[in-house]
Write an enzyme that holds these catalytic residues in place. Structure first.
Site, PDB file in Angstrom:
ATOM      1  N   LYS A  11      66.142   2.354  35.150  1.00  0.00           N
ATOM      2  CA  LYS A  11      66.692   3.673  35.503  1.00  0.00           C
ATOM      3  C   LYS A  11      65.870   4.298  36.625  1.00  0.00           C
ATOM      4  O   LYS A  11      66.417   4.995  37.486  1.00  0.00           O
ATOM      5  CB  LYS A  11      66.673   4.590  34.282  1.00  0.00           C
ATOM      6  CG  LYS A  11      67.730   4.265  33.229  1.00  0.00           C
ATOM      7  CD  LYS A  11      67.814   5.399  32.211  1.00  0.00           C
ATOM      8  CE  LYS A  11      68.233   4.989  30.825  1.00  0.00           C
ATOM      9  NZ  LYS A  11      69.567   4.599  30.538  1.00  0.00           N
ATOM     10  N   GLU A  60      63.326  14.119  33.411  1.00  0.00           N
ATOM     11  CA  GLU A  60      64.244  14.862  34.280  1.00  0.00           C
ATOM     12  C   GLU A  60      64.725  16.123  33.589  1.00  0.00           C
ATOM     13  O   GLU A  60      64.556  16.295  32.381  1.00  0.00           O
ATOM     14  CB  GLU A  60      65.412  13.979  34.737  1.00  0.00           C
ATOM     15  CG  GLU A  60      66.318  13.522  33.624  1.00  0.00           C
ATOM     16  CD  GLU A  60      67.399  12.546  34.086  1.00  0.00           C
ATOM     17  OE1 GLU A  60      67.214  11.837  35.092  1.00  0.00           O
ATOM     18  OE2 GLU A  60      68.441  12.498  33.413  1.00  0.00           O
ATOM     19  N   HIS A  83      73.664  10.276  21.445  1.00  0.00           N
ATOM     20  CA  HIS A  83      73.767   9.897  22.866  1.00  0.00           C
ATOM     21  C   HIS A  83      74.547   8.604  23.072  1.00  0.00           C
ATOM     22  O   HIS A  83      74.368   7.912  24.058  1.00  0.00           O
ATOM     23  CB  HIS A  83      72.382   9.761  23.507  1.00  0.00           C
ATOM     24  CG  HIS A  83      71.601  11.045  23.511  1.00  0.00           C
ATOM     25  ND1 HIS A  83      72.079  12.201  24.075  1.00  0.00           N
ATOM     26  CD2 HIS A  83      70.386  11.350  23.016  1.00  0.00           C
ATOM     27  CE1 HIS A  83      71.190  13.154  23.922  1.00  0.00           C
ATOM     28  NE2 HIS A  83      70.158  12.675  23.267  1.00  0.00           N
ATOM     29  N   ARG A 138      78.455  -4.168  34.760  1.00  0.00           N
ATOM     30  CA  ARG A 138      79.286  -5.045  33.912  1.00  0.00           C
ATOM     31  C   ARG A 138      80.578  -4.321  33.575  1.00  0.00           C
ATOM     32  O   ARG A 138      80.758  -3.165  33.956  1.00  0.00           O
ATOM     33  CB  ARG A 138      78.529  -5.354  32.626  1.00  0.00           C
ATOM     34  CG  ARG A 138      78.126  -4.057  31.931  1.00  0.00           C
ATOM     35  CD  ARG A 138      77.495  -4.263  30.586  1.00  0.00           C
ATOM     36  NE  ARG A 138      76.811  -3.072  30.128  1.00  0.00           N
ATOM     37  CZ  ARG A 138      77.384  -2.018  29.578  1.00  0.00           C
ATOM     38  NH1 ARG A 138      78.693  -1.982  29.424  1.00  0.00           N
ATOM     39  NH2 ARG A 138      76.674  -0.979  29.181  1.00  0.00           N
TER      40      ARG A 138
HETATM   41  P1  ADP Z   1      71.552   5.025  27.702  1.00  0.00           P
HETATM   42  O1  ADP Z   1      71.374   4.074  28.845  1.00  0.00           O
HETATM   43  O2  ADP Z   1      70.490   4.898  26.650  1.00  0.00           O
HETATM   44  O3  ADP Z   1      72.937   5.037  27.154  1.00  0.00           O
HETATM   45  P2  ADP Z   1      71.998   7.285  29.489  1.00  0.00           P
HETATM   46  O4  ADP Z   1      71.029   7.555  30.565  1.00  0.00           O
HETATM   47  O5  ADP Z   1      73.276   6.592  29.856  1.00  0.00           O
HETATM   48  O6  ADP Z   1      71.268   6.460  28.319  1.00  0.00           O
HETATM   49  O7  ADP Z   1      72.317   8.639  28.731  1.00  0.00           O
HETATM   50  C1  ADP Z   1      73.068   8.665  27.545  1.00  0.00           C
HETATM   51  C2  ADP Z   1      73.510  10.086  27.251  1.00  0.00           C
HETATM   52  O8  ADP Z   1      72.381  10.963  27.112  1.00  0.00           O
HETATM   53  C3  ADP Z   1      74.337  10.728  28.333  1.00  0.00           C
HETATM   54  O9  ADP Z   1      75.688  10.363  28.257  1.00  0.00           O
HETATM   55  C4  ADP Z   1      74.115  12.208  28.048  1.00  0.00           C
HETATM   56  O10 ADP Z   1      74.920  12.644  26.979  1.00  0.00           O
HETATM   57  C5  ADP Z   1      72.672  12.258  27.610  1.00  0.00           C
HETATM   58  N1  ADP Z   1      71.789  12.581  28.763  1.00  0.00           N
HETATM   59  C6  ADP Z   1      71.125  11.717  29.550  1.00  0.00           C
HETATM   60  N2  ADP Z   1      70.434  12.373  30.526  1.00  0.00           N
HETATM   61  C7  ADP Z   1      70.657  13.685  30.348  1.00  0.00           C
HETATM   62  C8  ADP Z   1      70.227  14.893  31.042  1.00  0.00           C
HETATM   63  N3  ADP Z   1      69.418  14.867  32.098  1.00  0.00           N
HETATM   64  N4  ADP Z   1      70.679  16.077  30.578  1.00  0.00           N
HETATM   65  C9  ADP Z   1      71.502  16.120  29.504  1.00  0.00           C
HETATM   66  N5  ADP Z   1      71.933  15.048  28.818  1.00  0.00           N
HETATM   67  C10 ADP Z   1      71.522  13.827  29.231  1.00  0.00           C
END
Ligand code: ADP
Length: 668
Positions: free
Chosen positions: A116, A200, A235, A292
């Site tokens: 990431k 972040e 999440h 993917r």
């Molecule tokens: P993973 O790869 O573990 O699935 P992601 O980075 O795709 O993690 O994030 C999964 C979820 O977490 C997002 O869909 C959102 O709901 C929440 N999330 C991630 N980053 C943030 C952020 N900066 N602020 C608010 N919610 C977040």
């Protein structure tokens, strides 16, 4: 185009890829572990090869075994599906080396997006908007805290190697930062073998809106619009739809173009998804790119009329994208729900077991079911507990939502606990129907989405009684027909007794509550004394084994499934399980009480929260078990004293193992 492809996956996604390959006349080869020897994907493929024991590490994740199968079977390309090896640069590289096409992006693109932090740096350079944050290599806790203060609270700490919502912590105030950082790093190390994190800004009411992109080897790129995946638990996505409610065409185009820029900046080829967080004011930020096919790709297929697996095969075979941006349009609205074997009321604990009964609504242009499971199959501890994806389509969102609610009512699974009822409550929620949601939807509406388990209604009890009574009558008449004396009074099931009122009792256990229903035999049917009053009921089984019932003048159709002493009654979307109970059998109460202290599935003890001799309240946490990569707390089913603790930290326990024993303290 290829003649033969190998699908290095299992379950619904393997079946889904086979479907497209068959349509295109491509021979399919698949692999399986011992747990999947008779699985649906194995029976659908033209050829299937065993690659090892059930554990994924020893089968579906074995690069060498999979490449051997490719060689033996003559497969020219490998589709990795999602999960398993789909985002493994090592696997893509190994495919390249052994001269087989990896149906996915180039190795470098997988590497670039695999972290990431790296992905964010690349996106920053490509001027794709990012959530303000620190994505660098300095992992000093005090330094990260200073960065968090610069960003401004709340912040979110995320595992750089993360996925599936693991290694993620939202922090609302500086004093909680260091502890949360420790937790995120531990979880990240345990799940990904790497504890690098990024920090972040934490958006408090964002929507998760992702863009499906597609690029080919000739430099063409398109976006196939968005998917709104804001309905999440822990999440992780639960429901996805397209188009995103309320997204303006202008914003769609802006996000689509940003996603295409993101893909082009890393020389991407194939299907990919660029995930964004979208704020109420229309600002959006890059989150990550998945290199993917996504679980939720069917909603995009439903609204565009395209087959994304076909696109993947064509692009991997060196062809150009089938369509250009101006040829693509959104038609109608599609919603997907993920039907999981899990228990929403126990923090979504995965459930395992045999699916003893499975009935699904009929597929049509409005309804699609992607599944790798059939009645009789086992949901095991080894793999993701998804039972099926249910996808609905209609010309508008209201229509799609109506179809979703109906389809969920007709989706019957018995044998494992599922989230079907929970999904039904989301679909029926007025805020969801109004498009008023963000990623906090499930938490915000907890009380409506996780109602207290209500006792069985009179209607459910009446259906249970009717099932018992009709079966008894059917059994009696078949044994009478087979008997040498068909007119013997012993075959008579009318409840007639010499010198007695013609009634008797049926006993059930509803959870732990005994329920007795007195049945009176009447000329016109059975009169039941139910908790809410008397009800005259009658009915019959139809050819499909469903009950056509008349409950006090209301006619309904219901399904009642027996598994052991359990009766699962399903009627009009509600499902309730009762136990047929014999109050005169010894020790039934103890048997019920012991249930709360046994391991719900095989797992590892990660914490013991009490000591022998401790006095505990009902509901007190006793032990934490890690099962299927999730932590599960064992709570006390009642007040008592811990008599014995049978397992310590680190112990591996089997399904049903008695973890602790509890004694009721005698009064003074
Ligand atoms: P993973 O790869 O573990 O699935 P992601 O980075 O795709 O993690 O994030 C999964 C979820 O977490 C997002 O869909 C959102 O709901 C929440 N999330 C991630 N980053 C943030 C952020 N900066 N602020 C608010 N919610 C977040």
């Amino acid at each position: 185009m290829f003649d033969t492809i190998l699908i290095a996956n299992r379950g619904e996604i393997a079946c889904r890829i086979i479907r497209t390959a068959k349509r295109l006349g491509i021979r399919t080869v698949t692999v399986y572990s011992d747990a999947d020897a008779t699985a649906r994907h194995v029976t659908l493929a033209d050829e299937a090869y065993r690659i090892g024991p059930p554990a994924a590490k020893e089968s579906y994740l074995r690069i060498d075994a999979i490449l051997d199968v490719a060689r033996i079977s003559g497969a020219q390309a490998i589709h990795p599906g999602y999960g398993f090896l789909s985002e493994s640069a090592e696997f893509a590289e190994a495919c390249e080396k052994s001269g087989v096409v990896f149906i996915g992006p180039p190795v470098a693109a997988i590497r670039a997006m695999g972290s990431k932090s790296t992905a964010k740096k690349i996106m920053q350079e490509a001027q794709v908007p990012l959530v303000p944050g620190y994505h660098g290599t300095n992992q000093n806790p005090d330094f990260l805290l200073q960065e968090a203060k610069k960003i401004g609270f709340p912040v979110i700490i995320k595992a750089s190697a993360g996925g599936g919502g693991k290694g993620m912590r939202a922090v609302f105030q500086p004093q909680d930062f260091i502890e949360a950082l420790g937790g995120a790093k531990r979880e990240s190390m345990a799940s990904f073998g790497d504890d690098h994190v990024l920090v972040e800004y934490y958006l408090t009411k964002p929507r998760h809106v992702e863009i499906q992109i597609f690029t080919d080897g000739q430099g063409n790129a398109v976006y196939l619009f968005e998917r709104d995946c804001s309905i999440q638990r822990r999440h992780q996505k639960v429901l996805e739809e397209s188009p995103a409610p309320g997204l303006t065409p202008k914003l769609r185009e802006k996000m689509g173009n940003a996603a295409v820029v993101a893909a082009q900046s890393i020389g991407y080829v194939g299907a990919g998804t660029v995930e964004f967080l979208l704020n109420e004011d229309g600002s959006f930020f890059f989150m990550e790119m998945n290199t993917r096919l996504q679980v939720e790709h069917p909603v995009t297929e439903m609204i565009t009329g395209q087959d994304l697996v076909e696109w993947q095969l064509r692009v991997a075979g060196g062809e150009q994208l089938p369509l250009a941006q101006q040829d693509l349009a959104i038609s109608g609205h599609a919603i997907e729900v993920r039907i999981y074997a899990e228990d929403p009321s126990r923090d979504f604990l995965p459930a395992i077991g045999r699916i003893s009964h499975l009935r699904t609504p009929a597929e049509s242009t409005h309804l699609r079911i992607d599944t790798g499971i059939r009645e009789g199959d086992e949901v095991s501890i080894h793999y993701d507990p998804m039972v099926a994806k249910l996808i609905v389509w209609d010309t508008d969102r209201t229509g799609a939502l109506r179809r979703l609610k109906n389809a969920l009512e007709d989706f019957q699974v018995v044998g494992v606990t599922t989230n079907i009822g929970f999904l039904g409550r989301i679909a029926a929620h007025p805020a969801f129907a109004a498009g008023d949601f963000d990623t906090g939807f499930i938490e915000r509406h907890r009380s409506e989405l996780f109602p207290e388990t209500a006792p069985a209604s009179d209607r459910i009890l009446a259906l249970a009684c009717l099932d018992v009574l009709l079966r008894r009558a059917a059994e009696a008449s078949s044994s009478a027909a087979a008997s040498t004396d068909p007119y013997s009074p012993w075959h008579f099931t009318g409840g007639w007794r010499l010198n007695c009122d013609n009634h008797y009792n049926l006993y059930f256990l509803d959870g732990e509550t005994p329920v007795t229903v007195t049945v009176h035999y009447r000329q016109s049917g059975f009169e039941l004394e139910l908790p809410g009053g008397e009800m005259l009921v009658r009915g019959q089984f139809n050819a499909d084994g469903n009950i056509l019932a008349d409950l006090g003048g209301t006619r309904i159709m219901a399904t009642v499934v027996r598994h052991g002493v359990d009766l699962t009654i399903m009627a009009r979307g509600c499902s309730h399980t009762l136990m047929i109970y014999d109050p005169f059998a010894p020790d039934t109460e103890e048997a019920g009480v012991g249930g709360g202290l046994t391991a719900p599935m095989p797992g590892k003890v990660v914490a013991v929260l009490v000591e022998t001799g401790a006095q505990v309240e009902k509901g007190a946490p006793l032990m934490i078990l890690e099962a299927m990569k999730m932590e599960h707390t064992i709570n006390s089913p009642r007040e008592g004293v811990i008599a014995q603790i049978n397992y310590g930290i680190g112990a591996l326990v089997d399904d049903g193992a008695e973890l602790l024993s509890l004694r009721i303290e005698e009064g003074p």
